[in-house]
Design a protein around this motif. Sequence first.
Motif, short mmCIF file in Angstrom:
data_model
loop_
_atom_site.label_atom_id
_atom_site.label_comp_id
_atom_site.label_asym_id
_atom_site.label_seq_id
_atom_site.Cartn_x
_atom_site.Cartn_y
_atom_site.Cartn_z
N LEU A 1 0.82 -1.21 0.00
CA LEU A 1 0.00 0.00 0.00
C LEU A 1 0.86 1.26 0.00
O LEU A 1 0.50 2.27 -0.61
CB LEU A 1 -0.93 -0.01 1.22
N VAL B 1 -9.79 -2.47 1.03
CA VAL B 1 -8.83 -1.89 0.10
C VAL B 1 -9.54 -1.18 -1.05
O VAL B 1 -9.19 -0.06 -1.44
CB VAL B 1 -7.87 -2.97 -0.44
N MET C 1 -3.07 6.38 1.31
CA MET C 1 -3.72 5.11 1.05
C MET C 1 -3.60 4.18 2.26
O MET C 1 -4.54 3.48 2.63
CB MET C 1 -3.10 4.45 -0.19
N VAL D 1 -6.86 2.61 4.32
CA VAL D 1 -7.11 1.18 4.51
C VAL D 1 -7.14 0.84 5.99
O VAL D 1 -7.98 0.05 6.44
CB VAL D 1 -6.05 0.33 3.77
#
Length: 211
Positions: free
Chosen positions: A104, A170, A186, A190
């Motif tokens: 990620l 996700v 990100m 998540v």
Amino acid sequence: MTTIDRPLGLRERKRQETHRTIALTALRLIAERGLEHVTVEDIATEVGVSSRTFFNYFGSKEDALSTAYPDHRHRIDRLAERLEEAPPGPDPLAGLMAIARSDLERIDADRDEWLLRMTVFTDNPQLLARTAVLESAGEQQMTEAIARWCGLPADDQYPALVLYTFGAAVRSAMRRWYAVDGAESMVDLVEAACAALSAGLPLPADATPRG
């Protein structure tokens, strides 16, 4: 460090560099011209390799868009191995978040590339089907790894539920990340999604339900 995370030799590094160059070139050309107006030959010519070399790395131009990084084929092996080494805990979503963090983080690090990739996928929704096929190839392996981590039989429903729930976290984070032009992390998105799911998905504090 897992076996798959160990340093690469010169030959493998060069192979990975070629993979990335082809993938990034395919993304740029398709973003500029449109998916239907770019051929494998166009991509190969732009990179300076033969079409045969292209097919040594990708099965199609669509695959070049879907496999951004050269270690994609080892991704599931890497995640499963990390999970095998992770200490067990009461929150499987947090466990998956921990082993997927570095993947990620690459999205945050390669922000412009991923924003462009998501624009191409938004404009060409048929690409999602190919991505789903590539992702589904590792589902059984990850389900079995989660089952071992949880101490459950491989055919128990719970490990698959954990995997698909994490996938939903996700995807929802990716949607938000794209909507804000990558302005939010990100990784943080998540993590927040996983935390909300682990807490039973309560309404956010600022929600105003009707009635």
